[in-house]
Structure formats: structure tokens, C-alpha cells
Scaffold this motif. Structure first.
Motif, PDB file in Angstrom:
ATOM      1  N   VAL A 211       0.841  -1.196   0.000  1.00  0.00           N
ATOM      2  CA  VAL A 211       0.000   0.000   0.000  1.00  0.00           C
ATOM      3  C   VAL A 211       0.877   1.247   0.000  1.00  0.00           C
ATOM      4  N   GLN A 212       1.891   1.267   0.862  1.00  0.00           N
ATOM      5  CA  GLN A 212       2.801   2.410   0.918  1.00  0.00           C
ATOM      6  C   GLN A 212       3.563   2.604  -0.383  1.00  0.00           C
ATOM      7  N   ASP A 214       2.604   1.912  -3.394  1.00  0.00           N
ATOM      8  CA  ASP A 214       1.760   2.460  -4.460  1.00  0.00           C
ATOM      9  C   ASP A 214       1.191   3.828  -4.127  1.00  0.00           C
ATOM     10  N   THR A 215       0.881   4.093  -2.869  1.00  0.00           N
ATOM     11  CA  THR A 215       0.218   5.349  -2.530  1.00  0.00           C
ATOM     12  C   THR A 215       1.177   6.451  -2.082  1.00  0.00           C
ATOM     13  N   HIS A 219       5.177   8.203  -5.982  1.00  0.00           N
ATOM     14  CA  HIS A 219       5.112   9.623  -6.340  1.00  0.00           C
ATOM     15  C   HIS A 219       6.496  10.223  -6.574  1.00  0.00           C
ATOM     16  N   LEU A 254      -7.431   6.156   2.006  1.00  0.00           N
ATOM     17  CA  LEU A 254      -6.629   6.700   0.915  1.00  0.00           C
ATOM     18  C   LEU A 254      -6.489   8.219   1.016  1.00  0.00           C
ATOM     19  N   ALA A 258      -2.936  10.272   1.612  1.00  0.00           N
ATOM     20  CA  ALA A 258      -2.510  11.356   0.722  1.00  0.00           C
ATOM     21  C   ALA A 258      -2.257  12.643   1.513  1.00  0.00           C
ATOM     22  N   HIS A 261       0.918  12.258   3.563  1.00  0.00           N
ATOM     23  CA  HIS A 261       2.102  12.318   2.703  1.00  0.00           C
ATOM     24  C   HIS A 261       2.430  13.756   2.316  1.00  0.00           C
ATOM     25  N   SER A 273       4.051   9.483 -10.414  1.00  0.00           N
ATOM     26  CA  SER A 273       2.869   9.844  -9.647  1.00  0.00           C
ATOM     27  C   SER A 273       1.589   9.607 -10.431  1.00  0.00           C
ATOM     28  N   GLN A 276      -0.821   4.934 -11.499  1.00  0.00           N
ATOM     29  CA  GLN A 276      -1.355   4.173 -10.367  1.00  0.00           C
ATOM     30  C   GLN A 276      -1.271   2.681 -10.654  1.00  0.00           C
ATOM     31  N   ASP A 279      -6.190   0.292  -8.437  1.00  0.00           N
ATOM     32  CA  ASP A 279      -7.306   1.170  -8.091  1.00  0.00           C
ATOM     33  C   ASP A 279      -7.828   0.679  -6.742  1.00  0.00           C
ATOM     34  N   TRP A 280      -7.177   1.112  -5.688  1.00  0.00           N
ATOM     35  CA  TRP A 280      -7.480   0.616  -4.344  1.00  0.00           C
ATOM     36  C   TRP A 280      -8.922   0.871  -3.956  1.00  0.00           C
TER      37      TRP A 280
END
Length: 288
Positions: A211-212, A214-215, A219, A254, A258, A261, A273, A276, A279-280
Motif C-alpha cells: 500500500v505504501q 503504491d500510494t 510519487h 486513501l 494522501a 504524505h 505519480s 497508479q 485502483d485501491w
């Protein structure tokens, strides 16, 4: 209770480490009595997300209530106003940041632990018909997954996306990241879970790390790097399956991730960035 200062974090926060443990009986001091303890955490934080998922998998809503914190701390030092009374009651003249996650003791009004790995493991000590997230005999495997995630994914992704550093060092870090993902891809091909035929703490660790990746970390990577990271179908299908599990997806904030972050990160955004990987939101929709 002893309080040991931590080394300064990269965010310049200063806090104290409380390392109390929950035992299995009254001889331990802190023992696993239902409704004695309370968690204070933000799922937007990786440590908070791990604890929240484990808490849900173990079905501890009644035995150990949770107070959720905002994704962005409301104090200039990076702490939470809501946690300051606990810190001040637990450490004489405490002046550091009141940060989460925290496991507190409602009987005494003090902190038991701020050490996320200990908290996660100790939640499994509550009695009841609960899944074995730390199965006997799997200790070394679980620890190996934790090291792999921390060094081969988390640290490597950070170094690969750090602007202004040596290009060769960034390339080497990216190679380490891709090699780690490739080894996980091979391991997960034909498997549903990492080390057993059921969900364990190792799966929680890897899922939160993905998760970290990708999200947050993507970036700061270029589009080519993110496309290479995404080219591990078994690994990301695994992440997608777990996201659809209520104990995982229900805690995936999510928007909070964001906001957290953008509030803390001072790095430069890169072309990755816009690429993606999952698509969580779509994969966790069924858990809402």
C-alpha cells in the motif's frame, strides 16, 4: 515504567519509547483483560494501519476499543493533542511529541506501549477463538518477511526516489526493490498467502508495505520505474485480494494517506505519480 529516548526521526520529532508488554496472566502486570486497554492510532500511518488490520482480524472491537486519530497531527511538533494527557501521566514533565500509535491502560490512565511491533504481537494474547496470526513455528519466517519489507521494499523505494542523490545509488536501490518484488512474485505464484494456508501477520506486513509503495513511494519515482514495479501480476493480485477482505480494506484511508504524505513529504514529485498500480478504492468498495 522506564522511558527510553528514541534516536531523532527524519521528521525531527522527539518522543519517548514506552515498551510495556501484555502478558498472558496476572503475573505479568499488564495482562490481557478484556476492556482494560485502548488503542489510539491513525490508519493513514503505516504502523497504525498494521495494528488496525491485526485488531480487526482478531475480532477485538469489544475486548480492546480503538480511538482513531486524524491523519495529520494537530500539534506543531507532530504530536496529537488528544494523546498529551496520556504522555504527561506516563512520564514526569514530559516535553516531547505525543505521537501515535499508543496502547494505553484505562485502569491507570497511562501508556503501556508506543512500540508498534510489540503492540501488534501482544494483541494476539487476548483469549478467545481467534486466528493464529503468529503461528507457532513460524517466528523466523515472519521476521524474515518483516526484514524483507523494511529493507528490500521500504528503504529501497525511499532511496530510489530521493532526488538530488547520486544517480548510481538511486539505480542500485531501484534494482534492490525490483529484485525483492521479483522474489515475492515467484513465491506467490500459485499461493494465496505468504507463509501458511491462512492469513498471518506476515501477510499484514507485506500488504501494508505494498500500500505504501503504491500510494506514497511511487510519487517520487519515474514512470518507467513504476511500470516495472507494476509488472508483477501475482504480487499485485495478492494485494488486491487482501484489499477486498473487510479486515484490510475497511481501514484503507486513501484520503488520509494522501494528506499525511503531502503534509510531511518534502521530496520532489516525479512522473510515476500519474501511474497508479492498483485502483485501491475500487477493490475495497465491497468492504464499506
Amino acid at each position: 515504567m522506564s522511558v527510553t529516548p528514541l534516536a531523532p526521526a527524519s521528521t525531527a520529532q522527539s518522543t519517548a519509547a514506552f515498551r510495556g508488554r501484555i502478558g498472558r496472566d496476572a503475573r505479568s502486570g499488564h495482562y490481557a483483560v478484556p476492556r482494560r486497554y485502548r488503542l489510539h492510532l491513525s490508519p493513514a500511518c503505516p504502523d497504525g494501519l498494521r495494528i488496525a488490520v491485526v485488531h480487526s482480524l482478531l475480532g477485538l472491537d469489544d475486548a480492546c476499543p480503538v480511538t482513531f486519530l486524524d491523519a495529520i497531527p494537530d500539534c506543531p511538533d507532530g504530536g496529537h493533542t488528544a494523546l498529551r494527557p496520556l504522555y504527561e501521566a506516563s512520564a514526569h514533565r514530559y516535553k516531547g511529541a505525543a505521537v501515535g500509535p499508543v496502547l494505553s491502560d484505562d485502569w491507570s490512565g497511562r501508556i503501556v506501549s508506543t512500540h508498534a511491533p510489540d503492540i501488534t504481537r501482544d494483541l494476539a494474547r487476548f483469549d478467545g477463538d481467534r486466528p493464529a496470526l503468529y503461528p507457532c513455528g513460524a517466528e523466523s519466517e515472519t521476521e524474515a518477511v518483516e526484514r524483507l519489507c523494511a529493507q528490500g521494499i521500504e528503504r529501497a523505494a525511499q532511496e530510489a526516489g530521493t532526488a538530488g542523490t547520486d544517480p548510481d545509488a538511486r539505480a542500485a536501490a531501484l534494482d534492490t526493490l525490483l529484485e525483492t518484488l521479483a522474489s515475492l512474485e515467484r513465491w506467490l505464484t500459485g499461493r494465496e498467502y505468504l507463509i501458511r494456508d491462512q492469513i498471518t501477520a506476515a501477510d499484514v506486513e507485506l500488504w501494508v508495505t505494498l500500500v505504501q509503495l503504491d500510494t506514497v513511494h511511487r510519487h517520487h519515482l519515474d514512470a518507467s520505474a513504476v511500470q516495472r514495479i507494476a509488472a508483477h501480476p501475482a504480487l499485485w493480485a495478492y494485494a488486491r485480494r487482501l484489499a477486498a477482505h473487510p479486515a484490510f480494506g475497511a481501514h484503507l484511508d486513501l484520503d488520509g494517506i494522501a494528506r499525511r504524505h503531502h503534509a510531511h513529504c518534502r521530496g520532489l514529485e516525479a512522473a510515476g505519480s500519474a501511474v497508479q498500480i492498483l485502483d485501491w478504492a475500487a477493490h475495497t468498495a465491497r468492504t464499506r
